[in-house]
Design an enzyme around this catalytic site. Structure first.
Site, PDB file in Angstrom:
ATOM      1  N   ASP A  48       0.878  -1.292  -0.026  1.00  0.00           N
ATOM      2  CA  ASP A  48      -0.096   0.025   0.044  1.00  0.00           C
ATOM      3  C   ASP A  48       0.906   1.149  -0.193  1.00  0.00           C
ATOM      4  O   ASP A  48       2.007   1.255  -0.371  1.00  0.00           O
ATOM      5  CB  ASP A  48      -1.040   0.022   1.222  1.00  0.00           C
ATOM      6  CG  ASP A  48      -2.426   0.597   0.845  1.00  0.00           C
ATOM      7  OD1 ASP A  48      -2.213   1.837   0.889  1.00  0.00           O
ATOM      8  OD2 ASP A  48      -3.272  -0.119   0.776  1.00  0.00           O
TER       9      ASP A  48
ATOM     10  N   HIS B 138      -3.539   6.091   3.823  1.00  0.00           N
ATOM     11  CA  HIS B 138      -4.281   4.809   3.086  1.00  0.00           C
ATOM     12  C   HIS B 138      -3.552   3.612   3.719  1.00  0.00           C
ATOM     13  O   HIS B 138      -3.882   2.431   4.374  1.00  0.00           O
ATOM     14  CB  HIS B 138      -4.532   4.585   1.624  1.00  0.00           C
ATOM     15  CG  HIS B 138      -5.150   3.686   1.272  1.00  0.00           C
ATOM     16  ND1 HIS B 138      -4.985   2.393   0.974  1.00  0.00           N
ATOM     17  CD2 HIS B 138      -6.556   3.706   0.996  1.00  0.00           C
ATOM     18  CE1 HIS B 138      -5.867   1.533   0.512  1.00  0.00           C
ATOM     19  NE2 HIS B 138      -7.127   2.280   0.598  1.00  0.00           N
TER      20      HIS B 138
ATOM     21  N   SER C  78     -11.474  -1.283   0.705  1.00  0.00           N
ATOM     22  CA  SER C  78      -9.828  -1.319   1.072  1.00  0.00           C
ATOM     23  C   SER C  78      -9.934  -1.495   2.714  1.00  0.00           C
ATOM     24  O   SER C  78      -8.994  -1.820   3.098  1.00  0.00           O
ATOM     25  CB  SER C  78      -9.576   0.071   0.894  1.00  0.00           C
ATOM     26  OG  SER C  78      -8.753   0.532  -0.387  1.00  0.00           O
TER      27      SER C  78
END
Length: 432
Positions: A65, A103, A266
């Site tokens: 990520d 994220h 996600s």
């Protein structure tokens, strides 16, 4: 206690399932404002029950990520990392990008945030599992390394450094994928790694699942609301979906340590990655095929779900306690490796290997010579005589014609002589 922040996060491009977060005033959180109380999935999806057996100790989860930042809940969990984007730092801990910088931290915190002494702090699904932080760059980061190449490098690095679970919380919004990913995912499967992938979000333009969620052998995760219905914006649909998990009103620890609300598959994916880590810790002898079998076959039906598997829910809502403790028959013959190998065999036109070339014969085969070709004659005009015409045409014709003419002349001469030999007046007398 740190303030909760709120964010509704929809999805980005090669494509993340979320974007940014904004702070929410404390008086908007309600009477029970503890962080731990907001993690409704821990009890409702059997996770706290599964903790009676295991919390995932000894299992490494690779989070490919934007990088896992430094926070009290994350630092003890991260045991290694790297950057494959060319835009981060060598340990994979520096967030890459601007819009998506947090994220990777949000994803990692859902999977394995540590309890660092504050009982009200956020805790992950597998709080004793380890995290490998592999930072990649999405379009907003303008990474110097192409995205497909980043994924290949990240997959190999994760496997080589002991990951037993790989979490991919992004989509490409296309069914197909670069051929280089075939070998990268096969490499993971051949080393007994479970690859968990987010299905993508309608809110970010993903109408149906796209790669890597379409790659055979991955465990694709769809998203549901807190009341266990398929999320309209924070999920999508497709025949490759394996299970469903919460994708709305999720919590995540940002790179700077702030806890935020966010949504998207996600977040559903790392919840399942954490459950996979629990299963792998409880059943260390199970291969990836049977780990996936446990997670999918122990899932419970979502409200109103009439078909199994379903294009919205897969096999249903993931159940950590059942996946860890239930009796599930062993399976064989449909491993992730086998699934992808069969797909490659059917749909990729691979070049012929040298070993597949026909072996040369021991002795040369003698081929008899061809007969000599006829000599090519020079073309001549059909009006001019040649040898064959004279020999087979003119001479025979003359041999027949000349005697016939001579005979005819002889007959003519004889007839004239007979006429001239008659007496004068003979004809006249006969007619009187």
């Amino acid at each position: 206690m740190r303030r909760l922040a709120a964010a509704l996060l929809a999805g980005a491009v090669a494509v993340l399932a979320c974007t940014a977060a904004s702070a929410a005033p404390a008086d908007e959180k309600g009477d029970d404002d503890s962080i731990r109380s907001q993690e409704y999935w821990l009890d409702e999806y059997g996770i706290t029950k599964a903790w009676e057996t295991t919390q995932g100790k000894g299992v490494k989860i690779a989070v490919i990520d934007t990088g896992v930042g430094h926070a009290p809940e994350l630092d003890p969990a991260v045991v290694g990392g790297t950057d494959v984007s060319g835009a981060g730092t060598s340990d994979g801990r520096t967030p890459v990008g601007t819009l998506d910088a947090n994220h990777g931290s949000w994803v990692a915190s859902l999977a394995a945030a540590r309890n660092h002494g504050d009982k009200e702090a956020m805790i992950g699904v597998a709080p004793k599992a380890d995290i490998l932080s592999i930072s990649i760059g999405f379009p907003d980061a303008s990474p110097p390394v192409p995205f497909t190449e980043q994924v290949v490098k990240a997959m190999h690095w994760a496997v080589d450094h002991g990951a037993k679970v790989i979490n991919l919380s992004f989509t490409t919004n296309t069914l197909d994928w670069d051929e280089s990913w075939d070998d990268a995912f096969l490499y993971a499967y051949q080393h007994d790694v479970v690859v968990v992938v987010a299905a993508g979000n309608r809110g970010s333009g993903t109408g149906v699942v796209g790669a890597p969620a379409t790659i055979p052998g991955v465990l694709t995760v769809a998203g549901v609301t807190p009341d266990e219905k398929a999320s309209r914006d924070a999920s999508t649909q497709g025949i490759t979906i394996g299970v469903s998990a919460p994708s709305e009103r999720l919590l995540g620890v940002s790179a700077d340590g702030e806890v935020v609300f966010w949504e998207g598959t996600s977040g559903a994916a790392p919840i399942v990655s954490g459950i996979v880590a629990l299963v792998r810790a409880a059943h260390p002898n199970l291969d990836a095929e049977n780990v996936i079998e446990r997670v999918t076959k122990t899932a419970r039906r979502a409200p109103g779900m009439t078909q199994v598997p379903s294009s919205l829910y897969g096999y249903g809502l993931v159940d950590a306690a059942a996946a860890v403790a239930d009796t599930v028959p062993l399976v064989s013959g449909n491993s992730p490796t086998h699934q992808l190998e069969e797909w490659i065999r059917l749909y990729r036109r691979a070049p012929v290997q040298a070993s597949q070339s026909p072996a040369p014969t021991e002795k040369a085969v003698e081929v008899p010579p061809l007969p000599r070709a006829d000599r090519v004659s020079t073309p001549v005009s059909p009006l001019l005589p040649d040898r064959d015409r004279v020999l087979y045409g003119s001479i025979p014709l003359m041999a027949v014609t000349v005697p016939a003419i001579l005979v005819l002349l002889g007959v003519t001469v004889a007839a004239r002589r007979l006429r001239s030999a008659r007496p004068p007046g003979a004809s006249r007398r006969k007619n009187l």
